[in-house]
Every structure is written in C-alpha cells, then in structure tokens.
Motif scaffolding. Structure first.
Motif, mmCIF file in Angstrom:
data_model
loop_
_atom_site.group_PDB
_atom_site.id
_atom_site.type_symbol
_atom_site.label_atom_id
_atom_site.label_comp_id
_atom_site.label_asym_id
_atom_site.label_seq_id
_atom_site.Cartn_x
_atom_site.Cartn_y
_atom_site.Cartn_z
ATOM 1 N N LEU A 1 1.032 -1.352 0.138
ATOM 2 C CA LEU A 1 0.043 0.155 0.030
ATOM 3 C C LEU A 1 0.960 1.294 0.110
ATOM 4 O O LEU A 1 1.801 1.372 1.043
ATOM 5 N N LEU B 1 -8.688 -0.783 5.657
ATOM 6 C CA LEU B 1 -7.793 0.052 5.569
ATOM 7 C C LEU B 1 -8.210 1.490 5.973
ATOM 8 O O LEU B 1 -9.537 1.858 5.588
ATOM 9 N N LYS B 2 -7.394 2.303 6.775
ATOM 10 C CA LYS B 2 -7.744 3.644 7.082
ATOM 11 C C LYS B 2 -6.487 4.388 6.743
ATOM 12 O O LYS B 2 -5.659 4.116 7.175
ATOM 13 N N ILE C 1 -2.038 -1.007 11.623
ATOM 14 C CA ILE C 1 -2.810 -2.038 11.145
ATOM 15 C C ILE C 1 -3.707 -2.491 12.301
ATOM 16 O O ILE C 1 -3.431 -2.531 13.309
ATOM 17 N N LEU D 1 -3.216 0.418 -3.772
ATOM 18 C CA LEU D 1 -2.912 -0.839 -3.395
ATOM 19 C C LEU D 1 -2.463 -1.797 -4.593
ATOM 20 O O LEU D 1 -3.012 -1.871 -5.679
ATOM 21 N N ARG E 1 -11.953 -1.905 2.171
ATOM 22 C CA ARG E 1 -11.726 -3.154 2.822
ATOM 23 C C ARG E 1 -11.155 -3.940 1.708
ATOM 24 O O ARG E 1 -11.694 -3.914 0.537
#
Length: 167
Positions: A37, A139-140, A146, A42, A93
């Motif tokens: 990422l 994913l933020k 993580i 991604l 996600r």
C-alpha cells in the motif's frame, strides 16, 4: 519487484522441499496474496487458488489469478503471478479468501448499485462457504497502523436495530 521477490523466496523453499520428497502425498503447495500500500494505491500479486474482493466507496471488485491451479507455489522454479492494483479510499476493505462464491459476482459487476461498505461487507460474509479460510482487512488512511478485526465482529449483521432512548 519487492512483491515478486518475497513470493519467490517462499516458492523456492517449497520447490526445494518438494524435490526432496518422493511421495506425491508428501508434497506441499501454496497460495498467496501479497500486497503493498502506497498512498491511495494498493498493488497486489496473487498465486494459487486465491480470491480478493476490494470493497470501496465505488463498489466491489473481484480479483483472482487467471490460471489458479497452474500458479500454485511449489510447482515450478518461477511462479506465474497475477498482479492487480486498486485505488483505496478513506475506509476501504480488502477481503482475502481461499475460495469463491457465485453470489459475489452480482456484487462486483460494473454498474452494480453502490450501497454502503457495511452492507457489501455483510452480504459477502453472509455468503461464505461452510469451510472457509480468509481475512478481512480494514484500511484507514493516515497513521500506517494495522487494525486487527476480531473474529466475532466478522459475523454478518443480519438486522440493524436503531439505538432506543428512554421516553
């Protein structure tokens, strides 16, 4: 190049182990989805019987190798990899699975109606096979940390009840 190199190390280990074993029952084969990422992008590489669903604000995308059985790790010296890239958003996600569900296809069609990420996630999780191995990664953007999602929170929410306040 880093994803390919990391997968190559695993593949080489399996190929060497399989070349020493004489019995077909003793051979090991692998499957993997490795991802990187960077910013909003991604990039992932897949080998073997793997499925990845990208759940974003724009809908759902399904990625799987073109030749899953021929790309398993441990078969040949240089594994055949499938690559994909996707743009991630604020709360995307990544759902990794070892098998497919025919019910996921309507969710991932182009121009499928876009519903909330939670609704798509619940629909995907409610259609899992009875024997299943996989992971859900939320994913933020921001800190690079993580967040582990406990298993009990992966169960689909079949009904949503609004919070009730006393009268």
């Amino acid at each position: 190049a880093a994803l390919r190199a990391a997968i190559q190390v695993i593949n080489t280990s399996l190929v060497e182990r399989n070349s020493r074993g004489s019995s077909a029952a003793m051979k090991l084969y692998g499957q993997i989805t490795a991802a990187s990422l960077r910013g909003f992008r991604l990039v992932a590489a897949q080998a073997g019987m793997t499925h990845t669903l990208m759940l974003t604000d724009h809908g759902c995308e399904h990625y799987t190798p073109l030749n899953p059985e021929g790309t398993q790790l441990g078969i040949q010296e240089s594994p055949e990899l499938s690559f994909f890239q996707a743009e991630v958003g604020e709360s995307s996600r990544v759902f990794l699975a070892d098998q497919d569900s025919a019910d996921w296809e309507p969710l991932c069609r182009p121009y499928a109606p876009v519903v909330s990420l939670d609704a798509i996630q619940n629909k995907v999780l409610s259609q899992l096979p009875s024997v299943f191995e996989g992971a859900l990664i939320h994913l933020k953007l921001g800190t690079g940390s993580i967040k582990e999602i406990p298993c009990q929170t992966l169960l689909p929410q079949t009904t949503y009840q609004p919070l009730r306040q006393p009268i």
